[in-house]
Design a protein around this motif. Structure first.
Motif, short mmCIF file in Angstrom:
data_model
loop_
_atom_site.label_atom_id
_atom_site.label_comp_id
_atom_site.label_asym_id
_atom_site.label_seq_id
_atom_site.Cartn_x
_atom_site.Cartn_y
_atom_site.Cartn_z
N PRO A 154 0.81 -1.22 0.00
CA PRO A 154 0.00 0.00 0.00
C PRO A 154 0.84 1.27 0.00
O PRO A 154 0.46 2.27 -0.62
CB PRO A 154 -0.84 -0.12 1.27
CG PRO A 154 -0.06 -1.01 2.16
CD PRO A 154 0.61 -2.00 1.24
N PHE A 155 1.98 1.24 0.69
CA PHE A 155 2.82 2.43 0.78
C PHE A 155 3.45 2.78 -0.56
O PHE A 155 3.54 3.96 -0.92
CB PHE A 155 3.92 2.21 1.82
CG PHE A 155 4.73 3.44 2.14
CD1 PHE A 155 4.19 4.47 2.88
CD2 PHE A 155 6.03 3.55 1.70
CE1 PHE A 155 4.94 5.61 3.18
CE2 PHE A 155 6.80 4.67 2.00
CZ PHE A 155 6.24 5.71 2.74
N MET A 156 3.88 1.77 -1.32
CA MET A 156 4.54 2.00 -2.59
C MET A 156 3.54 2.04 -3.75
O MET A 156 3.34 3.07 -4.39
CB MET A 156 5.61 0.91 -2.84
CG MET A 156 6.66 0.81 -1.76
SD MET A 156 7.68 2.30 -1.62
CE MET A 156 8.80 1.79 -0.33
N MET A 157 2.91 0.90 -4.02
CA MET A 157 2.01 0.81 -5.17
C MET A 157 0.77 1.67 -4.99
O MET A 157 0.19 2.15 -5.95
CB MET A 157 1.61 -0.64 -5.43
CG MET A 157 2.78 -1.58 -5.69
SD MET A 157 3.85 -1.03 -7.05
CE MET A 157 2.73 -1.17 -8.43
N GLY A 158 0.35 1.89 -3.74
CA GLY A 158 -0.82 2.72 -3.47
C GLY A 158 -0.55 4.20 -3.59
O GLY A 158 -1.47 5.01 -3.46
N ASN A 159 0.69 4.57 -3.85
CA ASN A 159 1.04 5.99 -4.01
C ASN A 159 1.72 6.30 -5.33
O ASN A 159 2.15 7.42 -5.56
CB ASN A 159 1.97 6.43 -2.87
CG ASN A 159 1.20 6.99 -1.69
OD1 ASN A 159 0.43 7.92 -1.86
ND2 ASN A 159 1.39 6.41 -0.53
N LEU A 160 1.82 5.29 -6.19
CA LEU A 160 2.55 5.47 -7.45
C LEU A 160 1.65 6.08 -8.52
O LEU A 160 0.60 5.54 -8.85
CB LEU A 160 3.08 4.12 -7.92
CG LEU A 160 4.03 4.17 -9.12
CD1 LEU A 160 5.32 4.91 -8.77
CD2 LEU A 160 4.34 2.76 -9.61
N GLN A 161 2.09 7.23 -9.04
CA GLN A 161 1.41 7.86 -10.17
C GLN A 161 2.15 7.49 -11.45
O GLN A 161 3.33 7.76 -11.59
CB GLN A 161 1.38 9.39 -10.02
CG GLN A 161 0.30 9.91 -9.11
CD GLN A 161 0.21 11.42 -9.15
OE1 GLN A 161 1.19 12.12 -8.98
NE2 GLN A 161 -0.99 11.94 -9.38
N TRP A 162 1.42 6.91 -12.37
CA TRP A 162 2.04 6.52 -13.63
C TRP A 162 2.20 7.75 -14.53
O TRP A 162 1.46 8.73 -14.41
CB TRP A 162 1.17 5.46 -14.31
CG TRP A 162 1.23 4.16 -13.58
CD1 TRP A 162 0.83 3.92 -12.30
CD2 TRP A 162 1.75 2.93 -14.06
NE1 TRP A 162 1.05 2.62 -11.95
CE2 TRP A 162 1.62 1.98 -13.01
CE3 TRP A 162 2.31 2.53 -15.26
CZ2 TRP A 162 2.02 0.66 -13.14
CZ3 TRP A 162 2.71 1.21 -15.39
CH2 TRP A 162 2.57 0.29 -14.35
N PRO A 163 3.18 7.73 -15.44
CA PRO A 163 3.43 8.88 -16.32
C PRO A 163 2.20 9.28 -17.11
O PRO A 163 1.47 8.44 -17.62
CB PRO A 163 4.55 8.39 -17.24
CG PRO A 163 5.22 7.29 -16.48
CD PRO A 163 4.13 6.62 -15.69
N LYS A 164 2.00 10.59 -17.18
CA LYS A 164 0.92 11.14 -17.98
C LYS A 164 1.52 12.06 -19.03
O LYS A 164 2.72 12.33 -19.03
CB LYS A 164 -0.07 11.92 -17.10
CG LYS A 164 -0.77 11.07 -16.06
CD LYS A 164 -1.72 11.91 -15.23
CE LYS A 164 -2.42 11.07 -14.18
NZ LYS A 164 -3.33 11.88 -13.33
N LYS A 165 0.71 12.58 -19.91
CA LYS A 165 1.18 13.50 -20.94
C LYS A 165 1.83 14.71 -20.28
O LYS A 165 1.24 15.35 -19.42
CB LYS A 165 0.01 13.94 -21.81
CG LYS A 165 0.43 14.78 -23.00
CD LYS A 165 -0.76 15.12 -23.88
CE LYS A 165 -0.33 15.93 -25.10
NZ LYS A 165 -1.49 16.29 -25.96
N GLY A 166 3.05 15.01 -20.68
CA GLY A 166 3.77 16.12 -20.10
C GLY A 166 4.45 15.79 -18.79
O GLY A 166 5.10 16.64 -18.17
N GLN A 167 4.30 14.55 -18.33
CA GLN A 167 4.93 14.11 -17.07
C GLN A 167 5.60 12.76 -17.36
O GLN A 167 5.00 11.71 -17.22
CB GLN A 167 3.87 13.95 -15.98
CG GLN A 167 4.41 13.39 -14.66
CD GLN A 167 3.30 12.98 -13.72
OE1 GLN A 167 2.34 13.70 -13.53
NE2 GLN A 167 3.42 11.79 -13.14
#
Length: 339
Positions: A154-167
């Protein structure tokens, strides 16, 4: 079959959803985003200064006041219920459990670097968590089949934002070090660990192919899959190594005070985060049939319920396959070189 169901969403690695939360849960994200200035002390003090009220107690009081003012616990628990008329999806639950893990750690310590008074607290009763944090957190952890204590998933995968356009890069949605300390310190570490889990999927697939080929008596196919396992494991560790080597120069100097210590728990005999909770390491251990007489192997067994129920099914299936034991018994065949 166990590999195909590593996450309740049916997809591995799972993608946390931070954009479609029930309205009643939005204050928790606001609280998580606003606590950094109050939680962090930077640069680290040489000693803990005391006033009439220790810093960590002031922080906890501020969190309780925020929760009392902004959270309707009855609505939150109704929204999280599995039989809710508008059930929350697995990806949304993953984002929520990531947020509540952060809130639980923040309330548990109340100050980063941690203060002596907080380390002396040994039970949940000592800390006296607000129901608005503890009850939803327990419900979310129950959904995943993990103990209601901070764990790597939960600490790692529950806080991971995948790349988006421009990021272009992976980021952490919730960070302790949002403002007061270079966020890169925290993000570099957590992204490295999270990406090792993301990269691990190819290793898990190769492990499954090895087991299938060995069961079918196809030594050539098993050896080919073993090469894939070996190459995949190298990639997993390469991700971690490169993140640390090329991370911020402050990483090594500040890691213990600002990253390692606050990830602990130490309440009612429950642990905090540990590398031995990572699926990538647990799968390697199970696949190789390591004996349970080493310290790491012992921790892997002890921390079994810090991983989700689907993860446990997968690693148990690998253990039952006894790949390492089977290779060790027949060193004369083509696969013997892998023992």
């Amino acid at each position: 079959a166990a590999l195909a169901n590593l996450d309740p969403s049916g997809v591995w690695p799972p993608v946390a959803d931070f954009d479609h939360w029930p309205e009643c849960c939005m204050p928790f994200a606001e609280l998580c985003d606003s606590m950094g200035d109050r939680l962090l002390v930077y640069p680290p003090p040489r000693y803990e200064t005391r006033s009439k009220e220790s810093k960590h107690l002031k922080f906890r009081r501020w969190m309780r006041e925020f929760l009392d003012e902004h959270v309707n616990l009855e609505e939150v628990m109704a929204a999280l219920a599995l039989d809710s008329p508008n059930p929350i999806g697995s990806n949304t639950r993953l984002g929520l459990v990531g947020c509540f893990t952060m809130l639980s750690l923040a309330y548990r310590w109340g100050a980063i670097p941690v203060v002596t008074a907080a380390t002396n607290e040994k039970t949940l009763a000592d800390v006296d968590f607000p129901p608005a944090i503890r009850m939803p957190y327990v419900a979310l952890c129950d959904y995943y089949g993990i103990v209601a204590a901070p764990a790597s998933f939960p600490f790692m995968m529950g806080n991971l934002q995948w790349p988006k356009k421009g990021q272009p890069e992976f980021r952490c949605r919730f960070c302790f070090h949002k403002k007061r300390l270079d966020t890169q310190l925290e993000s570099t570490f957590r992204a490295a660990i999270s990406l090792s889990e993301v990269t691990g999927i190819e290793v898990y697939k190769a492990m499954a192919r090895v087991v299938g080929a060995m069961d079918a008596g196809d030594a050539a196919a098993a050896e080919k899959a073993m090469v894939d396992v070996s190459n995949g494991v190298k990639e997993v560790f390469k991700v971690i190594f490169e993140q640390f080597v090329h991370g911020t120069p402050d990483m090594k100097r500040l890691f213990i005070l600002y990253i390692q210590e606050p990830s602990g728990w130490g309440l009612d005999g429950l642990h905090g985060l540990s590398a031995s909770q990572l699926l990538s390491l647990r799968a390697m251990d199970a696949f190789c049939s390591f004996k349970n007489d080493s310290t790491m192997a012992g921790m892997i067994i002890e921390l079994d319920h810090y991983t989700t129920a689907p993860m446990r099914r997968f690693t148990n299936a690998l253990r039952k396959a006894r790949v390492g034991e089977r290779l060790a018994k027949d060193k004369e065949n083509e696969l013997g070189q892998w023992t």
